[in-house]
Design an enzyme around this catalytic site. Sequence first.
Site, PDB file in Angstrom:
ATOM      1  N   ASP A   1      -1.703  37.842  64.489  1.00 49.49           N
ATOM      2  CA  ASP A   1      -1.537  39.300  64.449  1.00 49.49           C
ATOM      3  C   ASP A   1      -2.077  39.942  65.721  1.00 49.49           C
ATOM      4  OD1 ASP A   1      -1.005  40.135  61.202  1.00 49.49           O
ATOM      5  OD2 ASP A   1      -1.804  38.148  61.616  1.00 49.49           O
TER       6      ASP A   1
ATOM      7  N   ASP B   1       3.151  37.372  63.600  1.00 48.09           N
ATOM      8  CA  ASP B   1       2.946  38.727  64.109  1.00 48.09           C
ATOM      9  C   ASP B   1       2.471  38.683  65.559  1.00 48.09           C
ATOM     10  OD1 ASP B   1       3.867  39.823  61.791  1.00 48.09           O
ATOM     11  OD2 ASP B   1       1.967  40.718  61.175  1.00 48.09           O
TER      12      ASP B   1
ATOM     13  N   TYR C   1       4.354  42.956  67.693  1.00 47.05           N
ATOM     14  CA  TYR C   1       4.435  44.244  66.992  1.00 47.05           C
ATOM     15  C   TYR C   1       5.444  45.165  67.678  1.00 47.05           C
ATOM     16  CZ  TYR C   1       0.630  43.148  63.824  1.00 47.05           C
ATOM     17  OH  TYR C   1      -0.138  42.568  62.846  1.00 47.05           O
TER      18      TYR C   1
ATOM     19  N   ASN D   1       5.887  39.071  59.375  1.00 44.84           N
ATOM     20  CA  ASN D   1       6.793  40.126  58.912  1.00 44.84           C
ATOM     21  C   ASN D   1       7.233  41.053  60.041  1.00 44.84           C
ATOM     22  OD1 ASN D   1       3.877  40.740  58.530  1.00 44.84           O
ATOM     23  ND2 ASN D   1       4.604  42.802  58.081  1.00 44.84           N
TER      24      ASN D   1
ATOM     25  N   HIS E   1      -2.582  43.150  50.875  1.00 42.20           N
ATOM     26  CA  HIS E   1      -1.553  42.126  50.685  1.00 42.20           C
ATOM     27  C   HIS E   1      -1.871  41.166  49.539  1.00 42.20           C
ATOM     28  CE1 HIS E   1       0.293  43.625  54.302  1.00 42.20           C
ATOM     29  NE2 HIS E   1      -0.763  43.321  55.038  1.00 42.20           N
TER      30      HIS E   1
ATOM     31  N   HIS F   1      -1.591  37.920  58.646  1.00 41.72           N
ATOM     32  CA  HIS F   1      -1.108  38.999  57.781  1.00 41.72           C
ATOM     33  C   HIS F   1      -2.214  39.980  57.368  1.00 41.72           C
ATOM     34  CE1 HIS F   1       2.064  40.913  55.672  1.00 41.72           C
ATOM     35  NE2 HIS F   1       1.754  40.513  54.451  1.00 41.72           N
ATOM     36  N   VAL F   2      -3.292  39.487  56.784  1.00 44.62           N
ATOM     37  CA  VAL F   2      -4.432  40.349  56.444  1.00 44.62           C
ATOM     38  C   VAL F   2      -5.265  40.538  57.707  1.00 44.62           C
ATOM     39  CG1 VAL F   2      -6.532  40.574  55.066  1.00 44.62           C
ATOM     40  CG2 VAL F   2      -4.460  39.596  54.051  1.00 44.62           C
ATOM     41  N   HIS F   3      -5.528  41.773  58.069  1.00 43.01           N
ATOM     42  CA  HIS F   3      -6.184  42.066  59.342  1.00 43.01           C
ATOM     43  C   HIS F   3      -7.697  41.984  59.193  1.00 43.01           C
ATOM     44  CE1 HIS F   3      -2.298  44.455  60.356  1.00 43.01           C
ATOM     45  NE2 HIS F   3      -2.124  43.149  60.429  1.00 43.01           N
TER      46      HIS F   3
END
Length: 471
Positions: free
Chosen positions: A182, A209, A212, A242, A335, A362-364
């Site tokens: 991410d 990710d 962005y 995603n 999430h 996914h989870v920041h």
Amino acid sequence: MPPSKKKNRCAVEPALFRPDDTALSLRNLQLKMVSNKLNLVLPLAAVVMVITAVTVTADYVRPPARKTLHFPWDPKPSSEPQQVHISLAGNKHMRVTWITSDSSSPSLVEYGTSPGKYNFRGHGETTSYSYMFYSSGTIHHTVIGPLEHDTVYYYRCGGQGPELKFKTPPAEFPVTLAVAGDLGQTGWTKSTLEHIDLCEYDLHLLPGDLSYADYIQRRWDTFGELVQPLASARPWMVTQGNHEKESIPFFKDGFESFNARWKMPYEESGSTSNLFYSFEVAGIHVVMLGSYTDYDETSDQYNWLKADLLTLDRKKTPWLLALFHMPWYNSNSAHQGEGDKMMEAMEPLLHAAGVDIVFAGHVHAYERSKRVYNGKSDPCGAVHVTIGDGGNKEGLAHKYKDPSPEWSVFREASFGHGELKIVNSTHAFWSWHRNDDDEPVRSDEVWITSLMSSGCVAEETKEAREILWSP
């Protein structure tokens, strides 16, 4: 930011760590440097199994968010290589990817082991894509090799442009993997990349990710510019998240930009899609899975994974890692439950094969689990690490479930990156480095023993055969 010229500020002796049941506490640990090789002395009498664990949620006060980076317009000659990055492409081969504005520029890579002396040449292929009102440049993919292990190569793309260099991974342990997901393009992204660049590592793993871009295709270009100093010097192995999907119903299928720009060794590993593949480095087999493509028992991905795991020789690759975007074990409020269906379908396969460590994004935020399987602690399960904290524009996920699950060991909502130093066939040292006012602070660390050395893989051979060979 060439890594070879940076002082290795991360090369400090691993300290004794917080006890938990995913690791062996190593007393009287000695790290000796002999001919620049790490020899790990592990007195058998000093190995103590620790069977208690305490979940830690750090009370760290986080610095404020940082803005998205601004990239001023910087026109370059149409044939000049831009956004250069490299990735592994099968045994002893490397894929070099770059973009030019000139479609007639050759997909040529010249390379050698001395500066300015290019004794070898490789020719590749090109692709491009259009997205609404945007047209990409010409994207070049050229595979070069065979290459020697643990060797610095000097190269240039397209027959011109600046000379770059990369280092191939070693053929045997020790090997160090940088891990950050991410990423995005913010001030924190820049900080994360700078911290990674200060460390001696062989390969970068990114569990989804990347840019962005979120439909704004120019951001794919600026991301390529941002990561080129690192991604042109060490292989970057990525899987989709995603934010790579960018589908438009009736107009655009998903992952078009990602697939065109970041081609991974899916064909080399027998996969039908760039969204899932595998590769090997030193004594490690890594499976990169797709959270956003079909994964049920009838899917191409599921059947490919079964076939890939059946080819494993754990004597040759005693470590087995997996990466995908949506975490299966997550005690953050963000999430929740999104990875449950994929977990239901694929966790039995990975468990049967004896996967050692799973990385997700996914989870920041950051979180590390005990060895876990089927929703609870299991000494023959995998260590799950959520590391979606590379610097994205959406900010951190601060809220956690309280009380924490019994399998959760450490969790913190901060930006940072991780490093996995696999020392030998039995032991690896994991550390997570928080971004703290532009200084990398090692905030979580643990020694992990391979399932191969613990006997779990041998014990589950019959079960593995039944699951992996079942129709």
